[in-house]
Every structure is written in C-alpha cells, then in structure tokens.
Design a protein around this motif. Structure first.
Motif, PDB file in Angstrom:
ATOM      1  N   SER A 217     -51.887 -11.322  37.481  1.00  0.00           N
ATOM      2  CA  SER A 217     -51.382 -12.345  38.406  1.00  0.00           C
ATOM      3  C   SER A 217     -52.503 -12.852  39.309  1.00  0.00           C
ATOM      4  O   SER A 217     -52.621 -14.051  39.542  1.00  0.00           O
ATOM      5  CB  SER A 217     -50.257 -11.772  39.271  1.00  0.00           C
ATOM      6  N   VAL A 218     -53.320 -11.910  39.811  1.00  0.00           N
ATOM      7  CA  VAL A 218     -54.424 -12.311  40.702  1.00  0.00           C
ATOM      8  C   VAL A 218     -55.402 -13.206  39.926  1.00  0.00           C
ATOM      9  O   VAL A 218     -55.827 -14.252  40.421  1.00  0.00           O
ATOM     10  CB  VAL A 218     -55.144 -11.061  41.285  1.00  0.00           C
ATOM     11  N   ALA A 219     -55.736 -12.799  38.693  1.00  0.00           N
ATOM     12  CA  ALA A 219     -56.674 -13.588  37.883  1.00  0.00           C
ATOM     13  C   ALA A 219     -56.118 -14.989  37.633  1.00  0.00           C
ATOM     14  O   ALA A 219     -56.849 -15.982  37.710  1.00  0.00           O
ATOM     15  CB  ALA A 219     -56.940 -12.879  36.563  1.00  0.00           C
ATOM     16  N   ARG A 220     -54.823 -15.057  37.365  1.00  0.00           N
ATOM     17  CA  ARG A 220     -54.198 -16.361  37.088  1.00  0.00           C
ATOM     18  C   ARG A 220     -54.156 -17.217  38.357  1.00  0.00           C
ATOM     19  O   ARG A 220     -54.373 -18.416  38.321  1.00  0.00           O
ATOM     20  CB  ARG A 220     -52.780 -16.128  36.565  1.00  0.00           C
ATOM     21  N   LEU A 221     -53.902 -16.562  39.483  1.00  0.00           N
ATOM     22  CA  LEU A 221     -53.826 -17.296  40.754  1.00  0.00           C
ATOM     23  C   LEU A 221     -55.198 -17.816  41.167  1.00  0.00           C
ATOM     24  O   LEU A 221     -55.319 -18.940  41.656  1.00  0.00           O
ATOM     25  CB  LEU A 221     -53.239 -16.369  41.839  1.00  0.00           C
ATOM     26  N   LEU A 222     -56.232 -17.006  40.942  1.00  0.00           N
ATOM     27  CA  LEU A 222     -57.592 -17.422  41.327  1.00  0.00           C
ATOM     28  C   LEU A 222     -58.000 -18.725  40.642  1.00  0.00           C
ATOM     29  O   LEU A 222     -58.681 -19.557  41.232  1.00  0.00           O
ATOM     30  CB  LEU A 222     -58.601 -16.323  40.976  1.00  0.00           C
ATOM     31  N   LEU A 223     -57.551 -18.883  39.412  1.00  0.00           N
ATOM     32  CA  LEU A 223     -57.870 -20.110  38.669  1.00  0.00           C
ATOM     33  C   LEU A 223     -57.361 -21.355  39.389  1.00  0.00           C
ATOM     34  O   LEU A 223     -57.958 -22.414  39.326  1.00  0.00           O
ATOM     35  CB  LEU A 223     -57.225 -20.046  37.286  1.00  0.00           C
ATOM     36  N   ARG A 224     -56.198 -21.210  40.043  1.00  0.00           N
ATOM     37  CA  ARG A 224     -55.554 -22.375  40.663  1.00  0.00           C
ATOM     38  C   ARG A 224     -55.933 -22.551  42.131  1.00  0.00           C
ATOM     39  O   ARG A 224     -55.628 -23.570  42.738  1.00  0.00           O
ATOM     40  CB  ARG A 224     -54.025 -22.231  40.568  1.00  0.00           C
ATOM     41  N   LEU A 225     -56.569 -21.530  42.712  1.00  0.00           N
ATOM     42  CA  LEU A 225     -56.800 -21.568  44.159  1.00  0.00           C
ATOM     43  C   LEU A 225     -57.901 -22.535  44.587  1.00  0.00           C
ATOM     44  O   LEU A 225     -58.891 -22.682  43.890  1.00  0.00           O
ATOM     45  CB  LEU A 225     -57.213 -20.180  44.644  1.00  0.00           C
ATOM     46  N   ASP A 226     -57.681 -23.122  45.746  1.00  0.00           N
ATOM     47  CA  ASP A 226     -58.736 -23.922  46.359  1.00  0.00           C
ATOM     48  C   ASP A 226     -59.188 -23.135  47.594  1.00  0.00           C
ATOM     49  O   ASP A 226     -58.651 -23.309  48.687  1.00  0.00           O
ATOM     50  CB  ASP A 226     -58.173 -25.305  46.755  1.00  0.00           C
TER      51      ASP A 226
ATOM     52  N   LEU B 294     -46.564 -17.285  39.361  1.00  0.00           N
ATOM     53  CA  LEU B 294     -46.421 -18.533  38.600  1.00  0.00           C
ATOM     54  C   LEU B 294     -45.780 -19.627  39.462  1.00  0.00           C
ATOM     55  O   LEU B 294     -46.133 -20.798  39.370  1.00  0.00           O
ATOM     56  CB  LEU B 294     -45.551 -18.270  37.362  1.00  0.00           C
ATOM     57  N   MET B 295     -44.857 -19.215  40.322  1.00  0.00           N
ATOM     58  CA  MET B 295     -44.098 -20.205  41.100  1.00  0.00           C
ATOM     59  C   MET B 295     -44.800 -20.649  42.375  1.00  0.00           C
ATOM     60  O   MET B 295     -44.383 -21.612  42.988  1.00  0.00           O
ATOM     61  CB  MET B 295     -42.732 -19.613  41.475  1.00  0.00           C
ATOM     62  N   VAL B 296     -45.837 -19.898  42.794  1.00  0.00           N
ATOM     63  CA  VAL B 296     -46.443 -20.200  44.092  1.00  0.00           C
ATOM     64  C   VAL B 296     -47.132 -21.569  44.084  1.00  0.00           C
ATOM     65  O   VAL B 296     -47.748 -21.965  43.091  1.00  0.00           O
ATOM     66  CB  VAL B 296     -47.416 -19.065  44.518  1.00  0.00           C
TER      67      VAL B 296
ATOM     68  N   SER C 135     -46.821 -20.042  51.517  1.00  0.00           N
ATOM     69  CA  SER C 135     -46.493 -19.325  50.277  1.00  0.00           C
ATOM     70  C   SER C 135     -47.708 -18.558  49.748  1.00  0.00           C
ATOM     71  O   SER C 135     -47.557 -17.510  49.126  1.00  0.00           O
ATOM     72  CB  SER C 135     -45.900 -20.263  49.220  1.00  0.00           C
ATOM     73  N   LEU C 136     -48.923 -19.048  50.049  1.00  0.00           N
ATOM     74  CA  LEU C 136     -50.125 -18.296  49.665  1.00  0.00           C
ATOM     75  C   LEU C 136     -50.214 -16.984  50.438  1.00  0.00           C
ATOM     76  O   LEU C 136     -50.559 -15.935  49.886  1.00  0.00           O
ATOM     77  CB  LEU C 136     -51.387 -19.122  49.949  1.00  0.00           C
ATOM     78  N   ARG C 137     -49.864 -17.067  51.741  1.00  0.00           N
ATOM     79  CA  ARG C 137     -49.870 -15.843  52.564  1.00  0.00           C
ATOM     80  C   ARG C 137     -48.856 -14.842  52.027  1.00  0.00           C
ATOM     81  O   ARG C 137     -49.127 -13.646  51.916  1.00  0.00           O
ATOM     82  CB  ARG C 137     -49.542 -16.173  54.023  1.00  0.00           C
TER      83      ARG C 137
ATOM     84  N   ASN D 292     -58.402 -23.262  51.925  1.00  0.00           N
ATOM     85  CA  ASN D 292     -57.298 -22.363  52.294  1.00  0.00           C
ATOM     86  C   ASN D 292     -57.765 -20.944  52.570  1.00  0.00           C
ATOM     87  O   ASN D 292     -57.009 -19.996  52.386  1.00  0.00           O
ATOM     88  CB  ASN D 292     -56.272 -22.290  51.136  1.00  0.00           C
ATOM     89  N   VAL D 293     -59.013 -20.794  53.009  1.00  0.00           N
ATOM     90  CA  VAL D 293     -59.560 -19.440  53.081  1.00  0.00           C
ATOM     91  C   VAL D 293     -58.733 -18.507  53.983  1.00  0.00           C
ATOM     92  O   VAL D 293     -58.520 -17.338  53.646  1.00  0.00           O
ATOM     93  CB  VAL D 293     -61.068 -19.469  53.473  1.00  0.00           C
ATOM     94  N   CYS D 294     -58.231 -19.030  55.101  1.00  0.00           N
ATOM     95  CA  CYS D 294     -57.487 -18.158  56.017  1.00  0.00           C
ATOM     96  C   CYS D 294     -56.155 -17.702  55.424  1.00  0.00           C
ATOM     97  O   CYS D 294     -55.646 -16.647  55.793  1.00  0.00           O
ATOM     98  CB  CYS D 294     -57.244 -18.862  57.353  1.00  0.00           C
ATOM     99  N   ALA D 295     -55.606 -18.501  54.520  1.00  0.00           N
ATOM    100  CA  ALA D 295     -54.338 -18.114  53.885  1.00  0.00           C
ATOM    101  C   ALA D 295     -54.566 -17.155  52.724  1.00  0.00           C
ATOM    102  O   ALA D 295     -53.616 -16.613  52.176  1.00  0.00           O
ATOM    103  CB  ALA D 295     -53.605 -19.361  53.406  1.00  0.00           C
TER     104      ALA D 295
END
Lengths: 250, 96
Positions: free
Chosen positions: A88-97, A52-54, A61-63, A101-104
């Motif tokens: 957590s992974v499902a929630r994070l995927l929603l926010r990811l670009d 949630l905090m990332v 912080s993504l790494r 940021n593919v390498c991170a």
C-alpha cells in the motif's frame, strides 16, 4: 466471504481512475475494522482498499491514511498485514505529490522508515525496489538512472537501478533529507523537525518501552516490536539532520 | 434445477475470463444476469455459501492472472459487479 468480496472489489478497481460507490465502501470498511480489527486477512484488505480510495490532493485524508499505514508498519503486526502495508505504501508513493503535501505525509515517512527497518528482508526490499521510492531519493546525490538499463521503460529502469544504487539505510537517510528539502516554508521545516524527527526518531524508544511492559510473565506470545527502530544510528542521523538544518537557517 | 444452477455458476465462472474475449456478448450478458439474480437472493447465498465463496475466489484469481493491458480495459460487467458487491453483497454480509 467478506475478505474475498473486498479483495474482488480491489482487484477490479486496482487500475481504475475512480471508484464508484466510494462513500458506501468507506462506511463498510470502517464497520469491518470496528468488528474484525484482529483479523489479519481483513486488516490487509482494509489497508489496500483504503490506500486505493485515498485522494492525494486532500491533506486530511493523507493524514488519516498515513496514521493507519504507520500503525500497521510496526513489527508486532502480523506478517500478512505488513506485506499488505508495504504494498500500500509503495502504491501510495507513486501517486503522492510530496513537494506540496509534505506536512500531511509525516506519518507516511514514518511508515517508510519503519518498513525499511522491518526484520523481513523481503518486506524491506519490496519498498527499496518499488518505483515509488524514486520520489524519496535525493536526485543530486544518488542516481536512479542506470546506463545499462536505459533501454527499459522509465519505471522499470528506475526500479532496477535503485537495487543497484541504494540500500535501506541510504534510502532512510535520503527519505528524511527529501522530507526536509520538500518543506520549503520555515513552518513546514519546523513541522518536519518537531513532529517527525524529534518525537518519532530521537525520543521514541518503542523497543525499550515494549520491554518495560514485561510480557515475559504473560502466557500468550507477543511479537517483539522492531528492535532496529531503537538503534542509535537512527537517532544520530536524525540529530545530524536537525543540526545541519539549523546551521543552514542560521 | 437449483443444483444445476449452482454447478453452472461455478463452472462458468472458471472459464469465463480465460477466454473472455472469444465469448459472445450474449453469453456474457446472460452469465452476469444470472449471477446478479442469484446473488441478490439472500437465501440463495445462505444455502449455497460454499459455491458463492468458490465463485468469488475463482473470479479473483482469474482477474489476478490478467495482463496489465487487459486490466486497464476490464469489461463493464465486472465494474457493475464491483458496484453490486459494494451496494448489495457487502451490506448483506455485514448484517449477518
């Protein structure tokens, strides 16, 4: 008390754009993990709150969160922890670009692959049905729009349509394809190949390594590591992807 | 007096969010002032650990039951309570 206090913080801030006193909470979470790392209840809350905090714009912080999520996606973790991990992974995927940021996100891709190989169908299907995985789907190859569901909200329709169109192996392949596609620069492509596909999918043999440790003679019970992660089809698929990629670059 | 406060603490927490919208602001403010005052007191927590635990658990399940729309606009008191947990309650619990 600690668990419920942390859960309450998570519940209250789940839908907030910002979390007040994030730095203090981060310090407390690190302290909690240092002292109670073997407690699955606290580990679960740690995973959900850390995700949630990332900050998804901050590659470092993504790494860091990626490493944490990948570590807790293995089948030797308690089920409670893996459930918190997949959420957590499902929630994070929603926010990811992923595009930028593919390498991170290589550890996050590894976590996705591990989760989709989890022995519990509920854990696998949670990710397959989550709206966030639409980012891991090759739009040209698979449809995430279903005509019969077009009346619903986009997120719902996407989630439901994925159940119809996708299964775990397809999603794994699609996710790895998406990782390669998102890596635009040659050095990014090399990073996906050299840091994700080769070491973690082709050379890594966690199931066999687990057996080499010979836990049979120990009196305590060890959960076997996810045997599906060693399957030959995963290695073959990664090899095929690398081969296809090298042919394109030639 | 202390017993009464303890019981009130749990009872009020049980129905505070069920009809939060209907409650008068004055009641809600009084409720939270009481909670902050009680939970700032370390010895109150130590002596009433079960009640505090029940309160946190009950509050958690009440928020869990809220609809998405209500979640997006939680009362300010709850956000203050989240800050209170991070800055006061958690450090106190970690020291123990």
């Amino acid at each position: 008390m600690l668990e419920w206090s942390l859960k309450l913080v998570f519940r209250i801030n789940k839908h907030s754009a910002t979390l007040e006193h994030a730095a203090e909470l981060k310090g407390i979470l690190v302290d909690v993990m240092n002292r109670f790392a073997i407690n699955p209840h606290l580990t679960s809350v740690y995973l959900t709150l850390s995700t949630l905090m990332v900050s998804c714009e901050d590659q470092e912080s993504l790494r860091t969160i990626g490493k944490v999520l990948a570590r807790h996606a293995y089948a030797d973790q308690k089920e409670l922890v893996r459930v918190a991990n997949v959420k957590s992974v499902a929630r994070l995927l929603l926010r990811l670009d992923l595009e930028n940021n593919v390498c991170a996100c290589l550890d996050i891709f590894q976590a996705v692959v591990l989760i989709l190989n989890d022995e519990h169908p509920e854990i696998r299907s949670y990710l397959v049905q989550s709206a966030g995985v639409s980012k891991l789907i090759e739009k040209t190859k698979y449809s995430i729009e279903s005509p019969s569901l077009s009346g619903g909200s986009t997120e719902d329709a996407a989630a439901k349509a994925m159940v119809v169109d996708l299964n775990e192996p397809v999603l794994i392949e699609s996710a790895l394809h998406s990782a390669l596609a998102a890596a635009k620069a040659p050095e990014e492509k090399l990073s996906v190949i050299n840091d994700l596909l080769i070491p973690r999918l082709i050379l890594s043999n966690p199931y066999r390594e687990h057996h080499d440790k010979n836990y049979d003679e120990k009196i305590f019970f060890y959960e076997p590591i996810n045997k599906y992660y060693d399957l030959l089809w995963m290695k073959k698929m990664a090899f095929r992807l690398i081969k296809a990629e090298s042919q394109v670059s030639d | 007096m202390v017993e009464l406060t303890k019981i009130n603490l749990v009872l009020q927490s049980k129905n505070h969010f069920g009809d939060a919208q209907k409650k008068e602001d004055a009641n809600a403010t009084m409720f939270w002032t009481q909670i902050f005052a009680l939970l700032s007191n370390g010895s109150f927590i130590d002596n009433n650990i079960d009640y505090v635990f029940k309160f946190l658990k009950s509050l958690n399940s009440q928020i869990k039951k809220l609809k998405l729309k209500a979640m997006a606009s939680l009362p300010q008191e709850l956000k203050d309570f989240s800050s209170f947990i991070i800055t006061k309650l958690l450090p106190y619990l970690m020291k123990k």
